[in-house]
Design a protein around this motif. Structure first.
Motif, PDB file in Angstrom:
ATOM      1  N   GLY A  77       0.819  -1.212   0.000  1.00  0.00           N
ATOM      2  CA  GLY A  77       0.000   0.000   0.000  1.00  0.00           C
ATOM      3  C   GLY A  77       0.847   1.253   0.000  1.00  0.00           C
ATOM      4  N   THR A  78       0.380   2.294  -0.662  1.00  0.00           N
ATOM      5  CA  THR A  78       1.112   3.555  -0.741  1.00  0.00           C
ATOM      6  C   THR A  78       0.286   4.702  -0.168  1.00  0.00           C
ATOM      7  OG1 THR A  78       0.293   4.059  -2.961  1.00  0.00           O
ATOM      8  CG2 THR A  78       2.334   2.790  -2.809  1.00  0.00           C
ATOM      9  N   SER A  79       0.974   5.667   0.389  1.00  0.00           N
ATOM     10  CA  SER A  79       0.339   6.893   0.858  1.00  0.00           C
ATOM     11  C   SER A  79       1.247   8.047   0.517  1.00  0.00           C
ATOM     12  CB  SER A  79       0.096   6.838   2.373  1.00  0.00           C
ATOM     13  OG  SER A  79       1.304   6.617   3.076  1.00  0.00           O
ATOM     14  N   LYS A  80       0.654   9.197   0.227  1.00  0.00           N
ATOM     15  CA  LYS A  80       1.434  10.357  -0.186  1.00  0.00           C
ATOM     16  C   LYS A  80       1.284  11.494   0.816  1.00  0.00           C
ATOM     17  CE  LYS A  80       1.525   9.389  -5.144  1.00  0.00           C
ATOM     18  NZ  LYS A  80       1.312   9.937  -6.506  1.00  0.00           N
ATOM     19  N   ILE A  81       2.398  12.200   1.010  1.00  0.00           N
ATOM     20  CA  ILE A  81       2.413  13.359   1.898  1.00  0.00           C
ATOM     21  C   ILE A  81       2.970  14.534   1.103  1.00  0.00           C
ATOM     22  CG2 ILE A  81       3.289  14.324   4.043  1.00  0.00           C
ATOM     23  CD1 ILE A  81       3.733  11.439   5.017  1.00  0.00           C
ATOM     24  N   ALA A  82       2.152  15.513   0.823  1.00  0.00           N
ATOM     25  CA  ALA A  82       2.606  16.687   0.083  1.00  0.00           C
ATOM     26  C   ALA A  82       3.473  17.560   0.974  1.00  0.00           C
ATOM     27  CB  ALA A  82       1.405  17.481  -0.420  1.00  0.00           C
ATOM     28  N   ALA A  83       4.405  18.276   0.349  1.00  0.00           N
ATOM     29  CA  ALA A  83       5.276  19.158   1.112  1.00  0.00           C
ATOM     30  C   ALA A  83       4.466  20.174   1.908  1.00  0.00           C
ATOM     31  CB  ALA A  83       6.248  19.872   0.170  1.00  0.00           C
ATOM     32  N   SER A  84       3.349  20.597   1.352  1.00  0.00           N
ATOM     33  CA  SER A  84       2.498  21.578   2.038  1.00  0.00           C
ATOM     34  C   SER A  84       1.856  21.008   3.291  1.00  0.00           C
ATOM     35  CB  SER A  84       1.410  22.074   1.083  1.00  0.00           C
ATOM     36  OG  SER A  84       0.619  20.983   0.626  1.00  0.00           O
ATOM     37  N   GLY A  85       1.859  19.668   3.410  1.00  0.00           N
ATOM     38  CA  GLY A  85       1.248  19.028   4.572  1.00  0.00           C
ATOM     39  C   GLY A  85       2.208  18.781   5.719  1.00  0.00           C
ATOM     40  N   LEU A  86       3.500  19.100   5.532  1.00  0.00           N
ATOM     41  CA  LEU A  86       4.460  18.914   6.608  1.00  0.00           C
ATOM     42  C   LEU A  86       4.224  19.934   7.723  1.00  0.00           C
ATOM     43  CD1 LEU A  86       7.743  18.393   4.546  1.00  0.00           C
ATOM     44  CD2 LEU A  86       6.384  16.633   5.685  1.00  0.00           C
ATOM     45  N   LYS A  87       4.346  19.479   8.943  1.00  0.00           N
ATOM     46  CA  LYS A  87       4.185  20.378  10.082  1.00  0.00           C
ATOM     47  C   LYS A  87       5.553  20.909  10.487  1.00  0.00           C
ATOM     48  CE  LYS A  87       0.171  17.871  11.875  1.00  0.00           C
ATOM     49  NZ  LYS A  87      -0.384  17.106  13.030  1.00  0.00           N
ATOM     50  N   TYR A  88       5.689  22.227  10.472  1.00  0.00           N
ATOM     51  CA  TYR A  88       6.977  22.849  10.793  1.00  0.00           C
ATOM     52  C   TYR A  88       7.021  23.242  12.262  1.00  0.00           C
ATOM     53  CZ  TYR A  88       7.744  23.181   5.763  1.00  0.00           C
ATOM     54  OH  TYR A  88       7.922  22.887   4.442  1.00  0.00           O
ATOM     55  N   PRO A  89       8.191  23.145  12.894  1.00  0.00           N
ATOM     56  CA  PRO A  89       8.314  23.579  14.287  1.00  0.00           C
ATOM     57  C   PRO A  89       8.045  25.081  14.415  1.00  0.00           C
ATOM     58  CG  PRO A  89      10.202  22.226  13.628  1.00  0.00           C
ATOM     59  CD  PRO A  89       9.447  22.549  12.386  1.00  0.00           C
ATOM     60  N   LYS A  90       7.423  25.449  15.454  1.00  0.00           N
ATOM     61  CA  LYS A  90       7.107  26.851  15.692  1.00  0.00           C
ATOM     62  C   LYS A  90       8.386  27.657  15.887  1.00  0.00           C
ATOM     63  CE  LYS A  90       4.333  29.859  18.653  1.00  0.00           C
ATOM     64  NZ  LYS A  90       3.401  29.916  19.830  1.00  0.00           N
ATOM     65  N   GLY A  91       8.500  28.768  15.150  1.00  0.00           N
ATOM     66  CA  GLY A  91       9.628  29.669  15.311  1.00  0.00           C
ATOM     67  C   GLY A  91      10.883  29.271  14.547  1.00  0.00           C
ATOM     68  N   CYS A  92      10.787  28.255  13.697  1.00  0.00           N
ATOM     69  CA  CYS A  92      11.972  27.809  12.946  1.00  0.00           C
ATOM     70  C   CYS A  92      11.899  28.339  11.521  1.00  0.00           C
ATOM     71  CB  CYS A  92      12.063  26.284  12.949  1.00  0.00           C
ATOM     72  SG  CYS A  92      13.523  25.647  12.078  1.00  0.00           S
ATOM     73  N   ALA A  93      12.479  29.506  11.300  1.00  0.00           N
ATOM     74  CA  ALA A  93      12.452  30.103   9.965  1.00  0.00           C
ATOM     75  C   ALA A  93      13.292  29.306   8.970  1.00  0.00           C
ATOM     76  CB  ALA A  93      12.941  31.545  10.035  1.00  0.00           C
ATOM     77  N   SER A  94      14.430  28.770   9.425  1.00  0.00           N
ATOM     78  CA  SER A  94      15.303  28.041   8.516  1.00  0.00           C
ATOM     79  C   SER A  94      14.726  26.691   8.092  1.00  0.00           C
ATOM     80  CB  SER A  94      16.679  27.827   9.170  1.00  0.00           C
ATOM     81  OG  SER A  94      16.574  26.981  10.290  1.00  0.00           O
ATOM     82  N   CYS A  95      13.725  26.209   8.820  1.00  0.00           N
ATOM     83  CA  CYS A  95      13.118  24.924   8.477  1.00  0.00           C
ATOM     84  C   CYS A  95      12.361  24.989   7.154  1.00  0.00           C
ATOM     85  CB  CYS A  95      12.161  24.467   9.578  1.00  0.00           C
ATOM     86  SG  CYS A  95      12.972  24.058  11.149  1.00  0.00           S
TER      87      CYS A  95
END
Length: 451
Positions: free
Chosen positions: A219-237
């Motif tokens: 089975g496959t599942s996809k995760i779009a880049a827009s769906g990644l959760k970024y750490p709060k306050g991490c501009a370089s992330c």
């Protein structure tokens, strides 16, 4: 042997009966095959792969066994040899199984396995077509639910060249224990990055779009880049974001600086002592461990000349072992790839070595950082092999540079004889070596440990 059909003229009833008796005692036979046992095929699954017809690996057309100069820890008096193996090989550590690809005359590829302890062939897969017939498919190992799988993959299109065709990733996933195969095709645009730090096969692009393939079900599942959760306050992330691999808690994602598991731990909160907490960059993920590079705190006397390298627990990000090394004068084109033995007690990467049991790290370089040892393989009992004057581990394994052996007891790297070939890996008490003959054929050779 193929049966020959002979037209006979029978004379007399006695002769006729005699021929019938002769045929009955000889048996019917079957058409000659190559022992490949194609079995089932299809887009989803196939049955267990067949056992090969040969009793032993083929030592080559000449029948002569190749004898290499190897470190004194190994004996060349016995062993096994494979001729014509693929550049990529893979291991199932629990079973001591080695997997490699073999190319057939019709430009197809077959996965074969071997018991490293005895040299006896194991199961083999059916011949498969690569989407890039001029090159071997890539080969890796992935573990899930205490099961191990060998994965072959290639990327391209199935078009005939006359009309445009969608590109996709073709994967064949084999159970390491018996060879059951599952085939997966994943539409994909752009050259993929494929990794298997577990428990899924991770496919990603340079924009951090990701697909996960479950090796058990396909089975496959996809995760779009827009769906990644970024750490709060991490501009370089949000700059140069890429998926580095996978941990048991989820994807490991990196930015220009700092890294994290979405919904899990964050590098700034697990920075090792003495590091700038906003400077971490992961370079390798393997066997539940993450190797990361950190800048030293600005207050450090060596902040301008050294970096801090740390092994983290992939499950929670905890810093396990650290060591300082000089900043390279010229940054290599690739970061050092981490290598661990089956036990996971040690980790090596380039000129770095970590004893995870004693909690000690080593930087194998001269005091001024001008020269260093590059490590390529490591054994269960704490011996690491590498070479001086090489750019990476592949060059060391190819016989370049000055070969050395390092003992984790004291971290000292001792020179070996100049022509010694280094083991690619060691498992079940057997070192696996690679060489190429005058006909440019690759040889894999297994030599047992001497003690």
């Amino acid at each position: 042997m193929r049966q020959r059909i002979v037209r006979l003229t029978l004379v007399g009833g006695v002769v006729f009966l005699a021929l019938l008796l002769l045929l009955a005692t000889c048996g019917g036979g079957s058409p000659d095959g190559d022992g490949e046992g194609e079995g089932k095929s299809g887009s989803e699954t196939s049955g267990a792969a067949s056992a090969p017809a040969a009793a032993e690996p083929d030592p080559g057309a000449s029948g002569k066994r190749t004898v290499l100069d190897v470190p004194p820890q190994y004996s060349t008096a016995s062993g096994w040899e494979i001729v014509g193996a693929s550049p990529d090989i893979a291991f199932s550590w629990p079973t001591g199984t080695l997997a490699y690809l073999e190319r057939s005359a019709d430009r197809r590829y077959r996965l074969r396995t071997l018991d490293t302890a005895t040299g006896k062939p194991g199961w083999q897969g059916e011949a498969r077509q690569s989407l890039d017939p001029d090159h071997y498919p890539r080969l890796l190992t992935v573990s899930r639910e205490d099961r191990q799988f060998f994965v072959t993959w290639s990327y391209g299109s199935a078009g005939d060249g006359l009309a445009p065709s969608e590109t996709f990733l073709s994967l064949d996933v084999y159970a390491a224990a018996g060879g059951d195969r599952r085939h997966v095709e994943l539409p994909w645009s752009g050259a993929p990055s494929v990794s298997a730090s577990g428990p899924d096969i991770v496919v990603s692009d340079d924009a951090a779009n990701t697909a996960l393939v479950d090796p058990v079900t396909g089975g496959t599942s996809k995760i779009a880049a827009s769906g990644l959760k970024y750490p709060k306050g991490c501009a370089s992330c949000r700059t140069l974001t890429e998926v580095v691999g996978q941990t048991g808690q989820g994807l490991l994602v990196s930015g220009a600086r700092e890294f994290w598991v979405p919904g899990g731990w964050y590098s700034r909160n697990v920075a090792p002592k003495g590091a700038d907490p906003a400077s971490g960059v992961p370079t390798s993920v393997v066997a539940g461990l993450v190797l990361a590079k950190w800048q030293l705190a600005k207050s450090s006397d060596r902040a301008a000349s050294h970096e801090l390298w740390t092994v983290h627990d992939a499950a929670n990000g905890k810093a396990l072992v650290s060591v300082e090394c000089h900043r390279p004068a010229i940054r290599p084109g690739r970061f050092p790839q981490a290598v661990v033995p089956p036990s996971g007690d040690y980790l090596i990467a380039g000129n770095l070595a970590f004893d995870l049991v004693r909690g000690k790290g080593y930087c194998l370089e001269d005091e001024d950082g001008s020269a260093h040892v590059t490590l390529a393989s490591v054994t269960e009992d704490g011996l690491a092999y590498g070479a001086r004057n090489v750019r990476d581990g592949e060059e060391a394994l190819a016989g370049n540079g000055v070969p050395v052996v390092m003992d984790f007891v004291d971290g000292a790297a001792e020179p070996l004889a100049r022509d010694v070939r280094l083991p690619v890996a060691e498992t079940t008490g057997v070192g696996v070596f690679r060489t190429t003959d005058r006909e440019e054929r690759a040889h894999l050779i297994g030599y047992p440990r001497t003690g």
